[in-house]
Design a protein around this motif. Structure first.
Motif, PDB file in Angstrom:
ATOM      1  N   LEU A 183      37.963 -18.693  22.215  1.00 28.34           N
ATOM      2  CA  LEU A 183      37.519 -17.607  21.350  1.00 28.34           C
ATOM      3  C   LEU A 183      36.007 -17.638  21.163  1.00 28.34           C
ATOM      4  CD1 LEU A 183      40.256 -17.654  18.570  1.00 28.34           C
ATOM      5  CD2 LEU A 183      39.907 -15.894  20.296  1.00 28.34           C
ATOM      6  N   ASP A 184      35.374 -16.483  21.345  1.00 36.03           N
ATOM      7  CA  ASP A 184      33.947 -16.310  21.124  1.00 36.03           C
ATOM      8  C   ASP A 184      33.737 -15.561  19.807  1.00 36.03           C
ATOM      9  OD1 ASP A 184      33.493 -17.298  23.874  1.00 36.03           O
ATOM     10  OD2 ASP A 184      34.366 -15.380  24.439  1.00 36.03           O
ATOM     11  N   VAL A 185      32.489 -15.497  19.347  1.00 30.41           N
ATOM     12  CA  VAL A 185      32.165 -14.842  18.083  1.00 30.41           C
ATOM     13  C   VAL A 185      31.161 -13.729  18.336  1.00 30.41           C
ATOM     14  CG1 VAL A 185      31.228 -15.139  15.760  1.00 30.41           C
ATOM     15  CG2 VAL A 185      32.592 -16.964  16.787  1.00 30.41           C
ATOM     16  N   PHE A 186      31.485 -12.542  17.840  1.00 31.22           N
ATOM     17  CA  PHE A 186      30.627 -11.360  17.974  1.00 31.22           C
ATOM     18  C   PHE A 186      30.029 -11.056  16.609  1.00 31.22           C
ATOM     19  CE2 PHE A 186      29.964  -6.746  18.843  1.00 31.22           C
ATOM     20  CZ  PHE A 186      29.234  -6.884  20.008  1.00 31.22           C
ATOM     21  N   GLN A 187      28.697 -10.969  16.528  1.00 31.92           N
ATOM     22  CA  GLN A 187      28.018 -10.781  15.250  1.00 31.92           C
ATOM     23  C   GLN A 187      27.197  -9.493  15.227  1.00 31.92           C
ATOM     24  OE1 GLN A 187      25.639 -14.396  14.960  1.00 31.92           O
ATOM     25  NE2 GLN A 187      27.182 -15.341  13.638  1.00 31.92           N
ATOM     26  N   LEU A 188      27.272  -8.810  14.100  1.00 28.56           N
ATOM     27  CA  LEU A 188      26.383  -7.687  13.817  1.00 28.56           C
ATOM     28  C   LEU A 188      25.319  -8.193  12.855  1.00 28.56           C
ATOM     29  CD1 LEU A 188      25.568  -4.665  13.818  1.00 28.56           C
ATOM     30  CD2 LEU A 188      27.179  -4.358  11.913  1.00 28.56           C
ATOM     31  N   LEU A 189      24.045  -8.118  13.270  1.00 29.18           N
ATOM     32  CA  LEU A 189      22.929  -8.610  12.472  1.00 29.18           C
ATOM     33  C   LEU A 189      22.138  -7.444  11.895  1.00 29.18           C
ATOM     34  CD1 LEU A 189      21.628 -11.417  14.878  1.00 29.18           C
ATOM     35  CD2 LEU A 189      23.389 -11.579  13.109  1.00 29.18           C
ATOM     36  N   ASP A 190      21.684  -7.619  10.679  1.00 23.31           N
ATOM     37  CA  ASP A 190      20.881  -6.611   9.993  1.00 23.31           C
ATOM     38  C   ASP A 190      19.608  -7.285   9.498  1.00 23.31           C
ATOM     39  OD1 ASP A 190      19.736  -4.663   8.455  1.00 23.31           O
ATOM     40  OD2 ASP A 190      21.348  -4.562   6.975  1.00 23.31           O
ATOM     41  N   LYS A 191      18.500  -7.059  10.185  1.00 25.18           N
ATOM     42  CA  LYS A 191      17.225  -7.640   9.800  1.00 25.18           C
ATOM     43  C   LYS A 191      16.314  -6.531   9.295  1.00 25.18           C
ATOM     44  CE  LYS A 191      13.560 -10.727  11.412  1.00 25.18           C
ATOM     45  NZ  LYS A 191      13.022 -11.515  12.550  1.00 25.18           N
ATOM     46  N   ARG A 192      16.306  -6.395   7.966  1.00 21.09           N
ATOM     47  CA  ARG A 192      15.475  -5.382   7.304  1.00 21.09           C
ATOM     48  C   ARG A 192      15.746  -3.983   7.845  1.00 21.09           C
ATOM     49  NH1 ARG A 192       9.606  -8.563   7.003  1.00 21.09           N
ATOM     50  NH2 ARG A 192      10.360 -10.358   5.771  1.00 21.09           N
ATOM     51  N   GLY A 193      17.030  -3.666   7.985  1.00 18.94           N
ATOM     52  CA  GLY A 193      17.421  -2.334   8.421  1.00 18.94           C
ATOM     53  C   GLY A 193      17.459  -2.140   9.919  1.00 18.94           C
ATOM     54  N   VAL A 194      17.082  -3.159  10.698  1.00 20.16           N
ATOM     55  CA  VAL A 194      17.155  -3.097  12.164  1.00 20.16           C
ATOM     56  C   VAL A 194      18.415  -3.853  12.587  1.00 20.16           C
ATOM     57  CG1 VAL A 194      16.041  -3.671  14.325  1.00 20.16           C
ATOM     58  CG2 VAL A 194      14.654  -2.970  12.362  1.00 20.16           C
ATOM     59  N   PHE A 195      19.359  -3.134  13.195  1.00 23.63           N
ATOM     60  CA  PHE A 195      20.638  -3.726  13.550  1.00 23.63           C
ATOM     61  C   PHE A 195      20.623  -4.200  15.003  1.00 23.63           C
ATOM     62  CE2 PHE A 195      21.579  -1.004   9.977  1.00 23.63           C
ATOM     63  CZ  PHE A 195      22.495  -1.760   9.240  1.00 23.63           C
ATOM     64  N   SER A 196      21.303  -5.311  15.230  1.00 25.25           N
ATOM     65  CA  SER A 196      21.433  -5.822  16.587  1.00 25.25           C
ATOM     66  C   SER A 196      22.779  -6.532  16.719  1.00 25.25           C
ATOM     67  CB  SER A 196      20.296  -6.809  16.918  1.00 25.25           C
ATOM     68  OG  SER A 196      20.314  -7.910  16.047  1.00 25.25           O
ATOM     69  N   LEU A 197      23.223  -6.719  17.955  1.00 24.70           N
ATOM     70  CA  LEU A 197      24.490  -7.370  18.240  1.00 24.70           C
ATOM     71  C   LEU A 197      24.250  -8.675  18.977  1.00 24.70           C
ATOM     72  CD1 LEU A 197      26.518  -4.239  19.456  1.00 24.70           C
ATOM     73  CD2 LEU A 197      26.630  -5.326  17.208  1.00 24.70           C
ATOM     74  N   THR A 198      24.976  -9.704  18.588  1.00 20.09           N
ATOM     75  CA  THR A 198      24.852 -11.015  19.233  1.00 20.09           C
ATOM     76  C   THR A 198      26.245 -11.527  19.584  1.00 20.09           C
ATOM     77  OG1 THR A 198      22.843 -11.576  18.002  1.00 20.09           O
ATOM     78  CG2 THR A 198      24.085 -13.400  18.962  1.00 20.09           C
ATOM     79  N   LEU A 199      26.390 -12.046  20.784  1.00 17.50           N
ATOM     80  CA  LEU A 199      27.656 -12.649  21.217  1.00 17.50           C
ATOM     81  C   LEU A 199      27.447 -14.143  21.386  1.00 17.50           C
ATOM     82  CD1 LEU A 199      30.578 -12.410  22.180  1.00 17.50           C
ATOM     83  CD2 LEU A 199      29.708 -11.942  24.479  1.00 17.50           C
ATOM     84  N   LEU A 200      28.190 -14.938  20.643  1.00 18.26           N
ATOM     85  CA  LEU A 200      28.128 -16.394  20.717  1.00 18.26           C
ATOM     86  C   LEU A 200      29.277 -16.871  21.589  1.00 18.26           C
ATOM     87  CD1 LEU A 200      27.429 -17.196  16.955  1.00 18.26           C
ATOM     88  CD2 LEU A 200      25.756 -16.808  18.782  1.00 18.26           C
ATOM     89  N   GLU A 201      28.943 -17.413  22.757  1.00 18.19           N
ATOM     90  CA  GLU A 201      29.976 -17.844  23.704  1.00 18.19           C
ATOM     91  C   GLU A 201      30.476 -19.241  23.343  1.00 18.19           C
ATOM     92  OE1 GLU A 201      30.622 -18.601  28.509  1.00 18.19           O
ATOM     93  OE2 GLU A 201      28.644 -18.032  27.727  1.00 18.19           O
ATOM     94  N   ASN A 202      31.791 -19.395  23.347  1.00 14.85           N
ATOM     95  CA  ASN A 202      32.433 -20.672  23.045  1.00 14.85           C
ATOM     96  C   ASN A 202      32.764 -21.362  24.368  1.00 14.85           C
ATOM     97  OD1 ASN A 202      33.904 -22.808  22.051  1.00 14.85           O
ATOM     98  ND2 ASN A 202      35.584 -21.556  21.234  1.00 14.85           N
TER      99      ASN A 202
END
Length: 202
Positions: A183-202
């Motif tokens: 199982l991997d982890v998918f994250q939605l990040l919010d840095k001062r209103g700027v959104f980005s997606l990060t995938l953490l590979e297990n």
């Protein structure tokens, strides 16, 4: 007054049945708790008096439910899994107890009653996911929230204790994104209103 309503679908449409519950719910899990093939449920939240509420509702048929305390009353979020591998779903609850203390409790289901296996104080979860992250056949916990005032994002279990990125995390989900069996982890990040997606590979 906040209510959890049980709705029955019939010829005249959806109608509220007599077992609606006067609870402002924050956690809800529905599954067959006692192995009789009927759908039961557990609620966590705040009752009419403002007190924490955690109860199991056993389905007796015809929309009639009997209630039972499910461990210590907590107003919080819930997640379920067969934590002790006995074939019955158990529940984790994280929130505030009657004294206003943050706590995370693991509540084991015996099929007829519940007991608290462990309790961690000063911990308040924003998100909990039960899954086997290290492929050892055991249920691990992905916890995102606060511990002693610090932000905590970790995968923890008997054979694993891995910290995850926690800064600016708005939402997380898990899945085997690369089909390698882990199982991997998918994250939605919010840095001062700027959104980005990060995938953490297990």
């Amino acid at each position: 007054v906040p209510f959890v309503r049980i709705l029955k679908n019939g010829p005249s449409g959806w109608v509220s049945v007599h077992d609606s519950v006067a609870v402002n719910a924050s956690g809800f899990e529905s599954f067959d708790m006692d192995g009789d093939n009927d759908r039961d449920f557990i609620l966590s939240g705040v009752d009419e008096s403002g007190s924490p509420f955690t109860k199991a509702f056993f389905n007796q048929g015809d929309f009639y439910f009997t209630t039972q305390e499910a461990g210590t009353a907590i107003a919080g979020i819930t997640t379920r899994a067969d934590i002790n591998h006995d074939g019955l779903f158990d529940v984790r609850v994280s929130g505030k107890d009657g004294g206003g203390r943050s706590v995370l409790k693991t509540i084991l289901n015996t099929g007829s009653d519940f007991h608290v296996r462990d309790s961690v104080s000063f911990v308040h979860a924003l998100q909990m996911i039960n899954a086997d992250f290290d492929s050892d056949g055991l249920v691990d916990l992905q916890f995102f929230g606060f511990a002693d005032g610090d932000t905590l994002n970790v995968v923890t279990g008997i054979n694993i204790a891995d910290p995850l990125v926690h800064r600016n995390v708005r939402h997380q989900s898990v899945g085997d994104f690369d089909r390698d069996g882990d199982l991997d982890v998918f994250q939605l990040l919010d840095k001062r209103g700027v959104f980005s997606l990060t995938l953490l590979e297990n």
